[in-house]
Design an enzyme around this catalytic site. Structure first.
Site, PDB file in Angstrom:
ATOM      1  N   PHE A   1       0.838  -1.196   0.000  1.00 23.54           N
ATOM      2  CA  PHE A   1       0.000   0.000   0.000  1.00 23.54           C
ATOM      3  C   PHE A   1       0.878   1.254   0.000  1.00 23.54           C
ATOM      4  O   PHE A   1       0.531   2.275   0.588  1.00 23.54           O
ATOM      5  CB  PHE A   1      -0.926   0.008   1.226  1.00 23.54           C
ATOM      6  CG  PHE A   1      -1.853  -1.175   1.281  1.00 23.54           C
ATOM      7  CD1 PHE A   1      -3.022  -1.190   0.530  1.00 23.54           C
ATOM      8  CD2 PHE A   1      -1.549  -2.279   2.053  1.00 23.54           C
ATOM      9  CE1 PHE A   1      -3.884  -2.286   0.559  1.00 23.54           C
ATOM     10  CE2 PHE A   1      -2.403  -3.382   2.096  1.00 23.54           C
ATOM     11  CZ  PHE A   1      -3.569  -3.383   1.348  1.00 23.54           C
ATOM     12  N   ASN A  39      -7.626   1.082  -3.031  1.00 28.72           N
ATOM     13  CA  ASN A  39      -7.364   2.103  -4.046  1.00 28.72           C
ATOM     14  C   ASN A  39      -8.663   2.663  -4.621  1.00 28.72           C
ATOM     15  O   ASN A  39      -8.763   3.858  -4.903  1.00 28.72           O
ATOM     16  CB  ASN A  39      -6.476   1.535  -5.161  1.00 28.72           C
ATOM     17  CG  ASN A  39      -5.007   1.610  -4.777  1.00 28.72           C
ATOM     18  OD1 ASN A  39      -4.647   2.239  -3.780  1.00 28.72           O
ATOM     19  ND2 ASN A  39      -4.151   0.968  -5.542  1.00 28.72           N
ATOM     20  N   CYS A  98      -1.450   3.558 -10.130  1.00 27.05           N
ATOM     21  CA  CYS A  98      -2.329   2.600  -9.448  1.00 27.05           C
ATOM     22  C   CYS A  98      -3.818   2.853  -9.606  1.00 27.05           C
ATOM     23  O   CYS A  98      -4.565   1.953  -9.989  1.00 27.05           O
ATOM     24  CB  CYS A  98      -1.987   2.580  -7.964  1.00 27.05           C
ATOM     25  SG  CYS A  98      -0.384   1.849  -7.659  1.00 27.05           S
TER      26      CYS A  98
HETATM   27  C1  UDX Z   1      -1.594   5.143  -4.260  1.00 24.39           C
HETATM   28  C2  UDX Z   1      -2.105   4.650  -2.896  1.00 24.39           C
HETATM   29  O1  UDX Z   1      -2.195   5.769  -2.001  1.00 24.39           O
HETATM   30  C3  UDX Z   1      -1.188   3.569  -2.333  1.00 24.39           C
HETATM   31  O2  UDX Z   1      -1.723   3.081  -1.109  1.00 24.39           O
HETATM   32  C4  UDX Z   1      -1.099   2.451  -3.357  1.00 24.39           C
HETATM   33  O3  UDX Z   1      -0.254   1.416  -2.915  1.00 24.39           O
HETATM   34  C5  UDX Z   1      -0.601   2.987  -4.693  1.00 24.39           C
HETATM   35  O4  UDX Z   1      -1.474   4.032  -5.135  1.00 24.39           O
HETATM   36  P1  UDX Z   1       0.291   6.783  -5.116  1.00 24.39           P
HETATM   37  O5  UDX Z   1      -0.224   6.473  -6.484  1.00 24.39           O
HETATM   38  O6  UDX Z   1       1.750   6.773  -4.877  1.00 24.39           O
HETATM   39  O7  UDX Z   1      -0.349   5.763  -4.046  1.00 24.39           O
HETATM   40  O8  UDX Z   1      -0.213   8.243  -4.756  1.00 24.39           O
HETATM   41  P2  UDX Z   1      -1.235   8.943  -3.769  1.00 24.39           P
HETATM   42  O9  UDX Z   1      -0.473   9.729  -2.777  1.00 24.39           O
HETATM   43  O10 UDX Z   1      -2.233   8.012  -3.258  1.00 24.39           O
HETATM   44  O11 UDX Z   1      -1.932   9.970  -4.789  1.00 24.39           O
HETATM   45  C6  UDX Z   1      -2.583   9.508  -5.956  1.00 24.39           C
HETATM   46  C7  UDX Z   1      -3.129  10.664  -6.747  1.00 24.39           C
HETATM   47  O12 UDX Z   1      -4.230  11.239  -6.074  1.00 24.39           O
HETATM   48  C8  UDX Z   1      -2.138  11.798  -6.999  1.00 24.39           C
HETATM   49  O13 UDX Z   1      -2.257  12.228  -8.336  1.00 24.39           O
HETATM   50  C9  UDX Z   1      -2.575  12.873  -6.045  1.00 24.39           C
HETATM   51  O14 UDX Z   1      -2.258  14.150  -6.503  1.00 24.39           O
HETATM   52  C10 UDX Z   1      -4.082  12.638  -6.026  1.00 24.39           C
HETATM   53  N1  UDX Z   1      -4.719  13.128  -4.797  1.00 24.39           N
HETATM   54  C11 UDX Z   1      -4.403  12.577  -3.586  1.00 24.39           C
HETATM   55  C12 UDX Z   1      -5.681  14.123  -4.871  1.00 24.39           C
HETATM   56  O15 UDX Z   1      -5.990  14.626  -5.959  1.00 24.39           O
HETATM   57  N2  UDX Z   1      -6.293  14.536  -3.717  1.00 24.39           N
HETATM   58  C13 UDX Z   1      -6.006  14.000  -2.511  1.00 24.39           C
HETATM   59  O16 UDX Z   1      -6.616  14.430  -1.519  1.00 24.39           O
HETATM   60  C14 UDX Z   1      -5.030  13.001  -2.437  1.00 24.39           C
END
Ligand code: UDX
Length: 457
Positions: free
Chosen positions: A160, A234, A286
């Site tokens: 995760f 996710n 992801c």
């Molecule tokens: C995600 C999951 O959080 C992680 O648990 C899983 O294993 C892999 O996928 P990651 O893709 O590294 O991790 O990024 P994350 O920090 O979750 O952000 C994903 C996207 O959502 C980013 O583009 C971020 O900018 C966006 N986001 C996140 C938002 O637009 N708003 C938010 O409040 C949080």
């Protein structure tokens, strides 16, 4: 314990380095021998804060090794992790399972009798893959003439990790999911993760234990449930973001403030305040991939997951919200010089997979804009992986601002938040800022004379 990790990408290298840090003997393997040669020298092919230091430290301590010989990696291993990529297949819908299948078959071709071994899937895989992996291992064992003579069990242990936070997320997880039908496999995973569950290790200097963090529960489930937990987590996070983005769009219409809406609902502990930042939508390797795969999986059973489909659709729409705002402010976009601040899908990574910036640049180009972009780390990767992107790159925020009709902030790097906005304004042709992450101080910028548009604020 002795650990083998198949797949020396982001998940494999992070898992290997952290398990070595916790005192295990880890051997990392990858079919890509160039990658292995680089890793032996302590060089990573991707950006993750502090991971190079940790890898080099563990290489020096001889707890971490990399090899391009699978048999070497597997010899003596108590636990073998499969951490290979599971990209979207060419049809854009299903998961490409070739690398997992190859890894499992090759494990079967190289496993030796003499000790009990647990083969653990870390890669994100569709529900039911554990049994499928076992059948590939069996094929390999048959090929070796060792069918029925090797004592092993399969398990699912999804990751995760967030990019940019991979070490902290591994050392201080919210939970560890262990899925297996074999009690010995579950015991081995419980033993491996005990230092994390009980938090008995001395934290590395660059990743201190969060205040108040005491224990990370290990949840034992069956393999299919473990696999679905990953997709469900996710999907839920993506839904939360799509929800707040929908609220942001409604805020824009009715004149409310989405940051305050997020605060107001997030204080309800049943909702929680995390993942309620509105903006240009999620990107990354992801969320989209996993949602699309889960929708597809459900449709195989003639069930249409309406909510998940709507979440995907909402995010598609949201990505171009910044362009619509630009049209609203500048009216005609043809011939305008637009600066893009940030290419990576989020800060602290150079990952461009499914990055909103790419869609925004393409759309602006279609609308006749001249687009320039800057990102503190992702420019080289963008040049390499998207050579046809209709954009030129700058080396600083100032270079991008020079002569621009508008700037769009797409990735909330601190460099952008802390930039000298007064100096930026003096360089721009018209002082328009579209803040696609609601990261800048609206009042301050408006006070300086900027035309500022956030998302729902
Ligand atoms: C995600 C999951 O959080 C992680 O648990 C899983 O294993 C892999 O996928 P990651 O893709 O590294 O991790 O990024 P994350 O920090 O979750 O952000 C994903 C996207 O959502 C980013 O583009 C971020 O900018 C966006 N986001 C996140 C938002 O637009 N708003 C938010 O409040 C949080």
């Amino acid at each position: 314990m002795n650990i083998a990790i198949i797949g020396a990408g982001w998940v494999g290298v992070t898992t290997g380095a952290v398990l070595a840090f916790l005192g295990n003997k880890v051997k990392g393997y990858d079919v890509n021998s160039k990658l292995i040669s680089r890793l032996i020298e302590g060089n990573l092919s991707f950006y993750e804060p502090h991971l190079p230091e940790l890898v080099r430290e563990q290489l020096q301590a001889d707890r971490l090794q990399f090899t391009s010989e699978l048999r070497t990696a597997l010899s003596n291993a108590d636990v073998v992790f499969i951490a290979v990529g599971t990209p979207v297949a060419a049809d854009g819908q299903t998961v490409d399972m070739r690398f997992v299948g190859d890894a499992a078959y090759n494990v079967g071709l190289n496993l030796q009798p003499g000790r009990f071994q647990v083969i653990v899937t870390k890669s994100t895989v569709p529900v039911g893959t554990n049994g499928w992996i076992e059948s590939y291992i069996e094929q390999g064992l048959e090929e070796q003439g060792l069918s029925g003579r090797v004592d092993y069990a399969v398990a699912s242990n999804p990751e995760f990790l967030r990019e940019g936070m991979a070490i902290a997320d591994t050392l201080y997880p919210d939970r560890i999911i262990a899925g297996s039908g074999d009690e010995r496999a579950l015991k081995a995973l419980a033993e491996l993760y005990r230092p994390i569950v009980d938090q008995t290790f001395e934290p590395p200097s660059f990743s201190p234990r969060p205040p108040g963090f005491k224990r990370a529960p290990l949840v034992r489930v069956d393999p299919a449930t473990a696999e679905l937990i990953k997709y469900a987590a996710n999907s839920f996070l993506a839904t939360k973001i799509a929800f707040i983005n929908e609220m942001a769009n409604i805020c824009d219409l009715v004149g409310a403030n989405v940051k305050d809406v997020a605060l107001g609902i997030g204080l309800d502990h049943r909702i929680g305040g995390a993942f309620l930042n509105a903006g240009v939508g999620w990107g990354g390797s992801c969320f989209s991939k996993d949602l699309v795969a889960l929708v597809r999986e459900a449709e195989v059973y003639a069930y249409t997951p309406q909510l998940l489909k709507a979440v995907l659709e909402q995010n598609r729409w949201q990505r171009l919200v910044a362009v619509r705002k630009l049209q609203d402010v500048l009216k005609t976009l043809r011939g305008r010089r637009i600066g893009i601040l940030g290419l990576a899908f989020k800060p602290e990574t150079d990952d461009l997979r499914s990055a909103p910036a790419l869609d925004i640049i393409r759309r602006l180009n279609e609308l006749g804009c001249v687009v320039r972009a800057y990102d503190p780390v992702a420019v080289p990767r963008c040049r390499e992986t998207h050579p046809d992107m209709p954009v030129t790159y700058g080396e600083s925020v100032m270079e991008i601002a020079d002569g621009a009709d508008a700037l769009i902030l797409v990735t909330e790097w601190q460099d952008f938040v802390n930039a000298d906005w007064q100096a930026i304004k003096s360089l721009m042709r018209t002082p328009v800022v579209i803040d696609g992450r609601n990261a800048l101080d609206k009042q301050r910028l408006e006070g300086m004379g900027f035309v500022y548009r956030g998302v729902g604020i």
